[in-house]
Write a protein that holds these residues in place. Structure first.
Motif, short mmCIF file in Angstrom:
data_model
loop_
_atom_site.label_atom_id
_atom_site.label_comp_id
_atom_site.label_asym_id
_atom_site.label_seq_id
_atom_site.Cartn_x
_atom_site.Cartn_y
_atom_site.Cartn_z
N UNK A 89 0.86 -1.20 0.00
CA UNK A 89 0.00 0.00 0.00
C UNK A 89 0.88 1.24 0.00
N UNK A 90 0.30 2.36 -0.40
CA UNK A 90 1.03 3.61 -0.49
C UNK A 90 0.83 4.45 0.78
N UNK A 91 1.81 5.26 1.09
CA UNK A 91 1.66 6.19 2.20
C UNK A 91 0.85 7.42 1.81
N UNK A 92 0.69 7.62 0.52
CA UNK A 92 -0.12 8.75 0.05
C UNK A 92 -1.58 8.52 0.42
N UNK A 93 -2.21 9.53 1.00
CA UNK A 93 -3.62 9.50 1.43
C UNK A 93 -3.88 8.51 2.57
N UNK A 94 -2.84 7.97 3.18
CA UNK A 94 -2.99 7.06 4.32
C UNK A 94 -3.40 7.86 5.55
N UNK A 95 -4.38 7.35 6.28
CA UNK A 95 -4.83 8.01 7.51
C UNK A 95 -3.99 7.52 8.68
N UNK A 96 -3.16 8.39 9.23
CA UNK A 96 -2.24 8.04 10.31
C UNK A 96 -2.62 8.79 11.57
N UNK A 97 -2.80 8.04 12.65
CA UNK A 97 -3.07 8.64 13.95
C UNK A 97 -1.82 8.55 14.82
N UNK A 98 -1.36 9.68 15.30
CA UNK A 98 -0.23 9.74 16.22
C UNK A 98 -0.78 9.86 17.64
N UNK A 150 -3.63 13.69 15.31
CA UNK A 150 -2.94 13.38 16.56
C UNK A 150 -3.89 13.39 17.73
N UNK A 151 -3.57 12.54 18.71
CA UNK A 151 -4.28 12.54 19.99
C UNK A 151 -3.25 12.61 21.10
N UNK A 152 -3.47 13.54 22.03
CA UNK A 152 -2.58 13.67 23.19
C UNK A 152 -3.42 14.15 24.36
N UNK A 153 -3.59 13.28 25.34
CA UNK A 153 -4.47 13.61 26.46
C UNK A 153 -3.96 14.77 27.32
N UNK A 191 -11.99 13.23 21.10
CA UNK A 191 -12.40 12.38 19.96
C UNK A 191 -11.43 11.22 19.71
N UNK A 192 -10.91 10.64 20.78
CA UNK A 192 -9.95 9.55 20.61
C UNK A 192 -10.58 8.36 19.89
N UNK A 193 -11.77 7.95 20.32
CA UNK A 193 -12.42 6.80 19.70
C UNK A 193 -12.69 7.01 18.23
N UNK A 194 -13.12 8.21 17.88
CA UNK A 194 -13.40 8.53 16.48
C UNK A 194 -12.12 8.51 15.65
N UNK A 195 -11.05 9.06 16.20
CA UNK A 195 -9.78 9.07 15.48
C UNK A 195 -9.24 7.65 15.28
N UNK A 196 -9.40 6.81 16.30
CA UNK A 196 -8.97 5.41 16.18
C UNK A 196 -9.73 4.70 15.07
N UNK A 197 -11.02 4.93 15.01
CA UNK A 197 -11.88 4.25 14.05
C UNK A 197 -11.54 4.61 12.60
N UNK A 198 -10.97 5.79 12.40
CA UNK A 198 -10.66 6.26 11.05
C UNK A 198 -9.24 5.95 10.62
N UNK A 202 -12.33 -0.66 18.78
CA UNK A 202 -12.75 0.53 18.04
C UNK A 202 -11.97 0.71 16.74
N UNK A 203 -10.94 -0.09 16.53
CA UNK A 203 -10.07 0.12 15.38
C UNK A 203 -10.64 -0.45 14.09
N UNK A 204 -10.20 0.14 13.00
CA UNK A 204 -10.54 -0.35 11.66
C UNK A 204 -9.87 -1.71 11.43
N UNK A 205 -10.56 -2.63 10.78
CA UNK A 205 -9.98 -3.94 10.50
C UNK A 205 -8.78 -3.78 9.57
N UNK A 206 -7.66 -4.40 9.95
CA UNK A 206 -6.46 -4.34 9.12
C UNK A 206 -5.53 -3.18 9.43
#
Length: 295
Positions: free
Chosen positions: A139-148, A171-174, A182-189, A211-215
């Motif tokens: 897979x490509x890193x272009x358009x990849x949704x990355x959560x830090x 990014x999520x940082x408590x 919106x941690x759960x929402x960010x994880x799901x995406x 809550x994570x996306x499969x794969x």
């Protein structure tokens, strides 16, 4: 004056920090074992030492109580999980670390791990060495949704690097206003979750894996304790997590279930182990130690 060194790899790639200390007339006593010291070994190693260039050895109340001459601890690295801060403060021991030096190296390693996974380099290499010519689609890193998870120095540098590839980074940082919701929402995406948080508080619990996306791909260069180990194993087995790269573990040296999983890429806590980073960290720590010892 005697300075003990706890870090096992001190001066292996560069002797600049060692020469800096020795030129000041300091006796530098290196870690004689080439590995993390035990409590008993640390106590013996610190006898007569006024300074310590610390690695990951445990510096608890017991250790510090048996090192009466110790005046300053300079951690070669960022994390202070191995240091009893109250015991240090109570004994008026100066304490420092090197928060800037590891940033580039850890960020590079994180992106390298992601590129390795994305382009299936490990699988293709193994098959080629088995005389198997098999083309695989990654897979490509272009358009990849990355959560830090964790948005400090390293997280920000990873984002800068991934922006070059055209990834979509959130990014999520408590502990950081504006990034603590919106941690759960960010994880799901997220297609990729990369951990850069401090401390050992569990962040990726069994519920969070649910809550994570499969794969999803999970990367951890921060702390082993941020992830529930069994939940990660289960997620790798059922496909919730397609690949995991870990450079930090719950126990080190690591012995565990991940070693038997082909979709777990494991490295032995080496994200900062390049010559530029080690020299910079060691020099920074040595300078901190000299300052705190009044030299």
């Amino acid at each position: 004056m005697k300075v003990a060194v706890g870090a096992s790899s001190f001066s292996q790639s560069s002797d600049k920090a060692l020469r800096l200390l020795e030129d000041k007339g300091i006796e530098v006593v290196k870690n004689p074992y080439g590995r993390k010291l035990t409590v008993e070994e640390t106590i013996r190693h610190l006898q007569g030492a006024e300074g310590l260039l610390a690695g990951l050895e445990l510096l608890n109340d017991e250790v510090l109580s048996k090192a009466p001459s110790l005046k300053a601890i300079a951690r070669i690295g960022v994390g202070m999980d191995n240091v009893d801060m109250e015991a240090v403060k109570r004994r008026r021991i100066a304490l420092s670390n090197t928060p800037d030096a590891p940033t580039e190296a850890v960020a590079e390693m994180t992106v390298a791990a992601l590129l390795t996974i994305a382009h299936k380099l490990i699988q293709c290499n193994e098959e080629m060495h088995c005389h198997i010519w098999k083309k695989q689609i990654g897979f490509s890193l272009k358009n990849l949704n990355v959560l830090l998870i964790g948005y400090g120095r390293i997280g920000k540098r990873v984002e800068q690097m991934l922006n070059v590839f055209g990834s979509h980074v959130t990014a999520y940082d408590e502990y950081l206003a504006g990034y603590d919701t919106d941690f759960g929402q960010k994880l799901a995406q997220a297609d990729v979750v990369s951990l850069h948080a401090s401390g050992n508080k569990e962040i990726l619990s069994p519920e969070r894996f649910g809550q994570m996306k499969h794969g999803v791909v999970v990367l951890n260069s921060a702390r082993g304790g941020l992830i529930n180990e069994q939940a990660l194993v289960d997620a790798l087995e059922n496909g919730t997590v397609s690949y995991f790269w870990g450079d930090v573990f719950w126990r080190e040296p690591y012995e565990g279930k991940l070693q038997d999983m082909e979709n777990a890429i494991l490295t032995p806590h080496i994200a900062t182990y390049n010559s530029y980073c080690r020299e910079k960290m060691e020099m920074e720590a040595a300078e901190n130690l000299l300052r705190d010892l009044g030299i």
